[in-house]
Scaffold this motif. Structure first.
Motif, PDB file in Angstrom:
ATOM      1  N   PRO A  33       5.353  53.379  38.812  1.00  0.00           N
ATOM      2  CA  PRO A  33       5.034  52.812  37.655  1.00  0.00           C
ATOM      3  C   PRO A  33       4.348  51.631  37.445  1.00  0.00           C
ATOM      4  O   PRO A  33       3.960  51.579  35.784  1.00  0.00           O
ATOM      5  N   LEU A  38       2.529  54.606  31.302  1.00  0.00           N
ATOM      6  CA  LEU A  38       3.698  54.666  31.435  1.00  0.00           C
ATOM      7  C   LEU A  38       3.613  55.561  33.069  1.00  0.00           C
ATOM      8  O   LEU A  38       5.235  55.586  32.992  1.00  0.00           O
ATOM      9  N   TRP A  48       1.540  58.717  30.063  1.00  0.00           N
ATOM     10  CA  TRP A  48       1.172  58.701  28.554  1.00  0.00           C
ATOM     11  C   TRP A  48       0.337  60.223  28.267  1.00  0.00           C
ATOM     12  O   TRP A  48       0.930  60.863  27.229  1.00  0.00           O
ATOM     13  N   ASN A 221      10.952  55.658  37.774  1.00  0.00           N
ATOM     14  CA  ASN A 221      10.089  55.452  37.093  1.00  0.00           C
ATOM     15  C   ASN A 221      10.184  55.845  35.250  1.00  0.00           C
ATOM     16  O   ASN A 221      10.898  56.633  35.303  1.00  0.00           O
ATOM     17  N   TRP A 223      10.160  55.818  32.638  1.00  0.00           N
ATOM     18  CA  TRP A 223       9.604  56.032  31.436  1.00  0.00           C
ATOM     19  C   TRP A 223       9.200  57.849  31.117  1.00  0.00           C
ATOM     20  O   TRP A 223       8.835  58.244  30.051  1.00  0.00           O
ATOM     21  N   LEU A 226      12.873  58.245  30.437  1.00  0.00           N
ATOM     22  CA  LEU A 226      13.133  57.893  27.945  1.00  0.00           C
ATOM     23  C   LEU A 226      11.721  58.303  27.663  1.00  0.00           C
ATOM     24  O   LEU A 226      12.027  57.851  25.784  1.00  0.00           O
ATOM     25  N   ALA A 227      10.248  57.919  27.952  1.00  0.00           N
ATOM     26  CA  ALA A 227       9.063  58.475  26.921  1.00  0.00           C
ATOM     27  C   ALA A 227      10.098  60.018  26.163  1.00  0.00           C
ATOM     28  O   ALA A 227       9.491  59.416  24.968  1.00  0.00           O
TER      29      ALA A 227
END
Length: 250
Positions: A33, A38, A48, A221, A223, A226-227
């Protein structure tokens, strides 16, 4: 605010590949992380960068499959609605009655198995085709057998002007109301297919694939899951709100 819901994921999907670094950036540490904006994913890649690269194909499938299904489905439904003989209407519509009896996701998987090289766009388009054709036929029946159409035929007007311009114009608002849910339905099917590995490689830079491959490391992590999930949710909700708002205008 409403525009941002669909504008942000669309911009990320369309412009992301130009903004992303060339190639996959491997850091060697999975679910770190602290690396990048991200963190990293299951393969140690920058999350990202994967988000920037992962939306274009999903959005392309959504737009192309929906547009193709409407193009064929509208012409199919209008032809059936304006058919002068009931036999022609039956021959056009009865084969389509079989497909809606099968759940859409199961039908997608079945078609992907039968036509492994068919392409996700064509498969999703075939899934939506029966519903669109049936909707257009039902909405166009009244106008197709009304006095205006009979008058246009007696005047020798072309099939295009009689069927597409007049009868098709009478169902335009119905199609506009259906378009919002149809787009999000296509997005759901395309994302579900990618999540299940249909038509994409297991390590592809794809929002749905990212969710599937990184869910095991959600606590390490979040993200990484979630991202891409937020991108899909924002696009789906934003498109529905945009179409609802457009239809409320006089």
């Amino acid at each position: 605010m409403r525009r941002a819901l669909y504008a942000v994921p669309l911009l990320v999907a369309l412009c992301g590949p130009w903004l992303a670094s060339s190639g996959d950036v491997l850091h060697g540490v999975s679910y770190d992380p602290e690396t990048g904006w991200l963190g990293t994913d299951f393969a140690g890649r920058d999350v990202w960068q994967q988000v920037l690269l992962g939306g274009r194909e999903l959005v392309a499938v959504m737009v192309l499959a929906t547009a193709g299904a409407y193009l064929i489905g509208v012409l199919w439904g209008l032809t059936a609605a304006t058919a002068r003989r009931r036999l022609a209407d039956e021959l056009l519509m009865r084969p389509l009655d079989l497909l809606p009896a099968v759940p859409s996701l199961f039908l997608l998987l079945l078609l992907a198995t039968l036509f492994p090289g068919g392409g996700l766009v064509w498969i999703v388009m075939l899934v939506h085709l029966p519903d669109i054709a049936r909707l257009v036929r039902a909405a166009a029946l009244e106008a197709a057998h009304g006095p205006v159409v009979e008058a246009l035929r007696l005047q020798g007007e072309s099939w295009w002007r009689t069927t597409v311009r007049y009868v098709g114009g009478s169902v335009a608002r119905t199609l506009a109301a259906d378009a919002g849910t149809r787009l999000t339905g296509t997005l759901y099917l395309a994302a579900a297919a990618s999540f299940l590995g249909v038509g994409v490689s297991p390590d592809a830079a794809d929002w749905a694939v990212m969710i599937e491959r990184n869910r095991a490391g959600l606590l390490l992590n979040p993200w990484a899951v979630l991202a891409p999930a937020l991108m899909i949710i924002m696009l789906s909700v934003g498109l529905n709100l945009a179409f609802d708002r457009a239809l409320r205008r006089p």
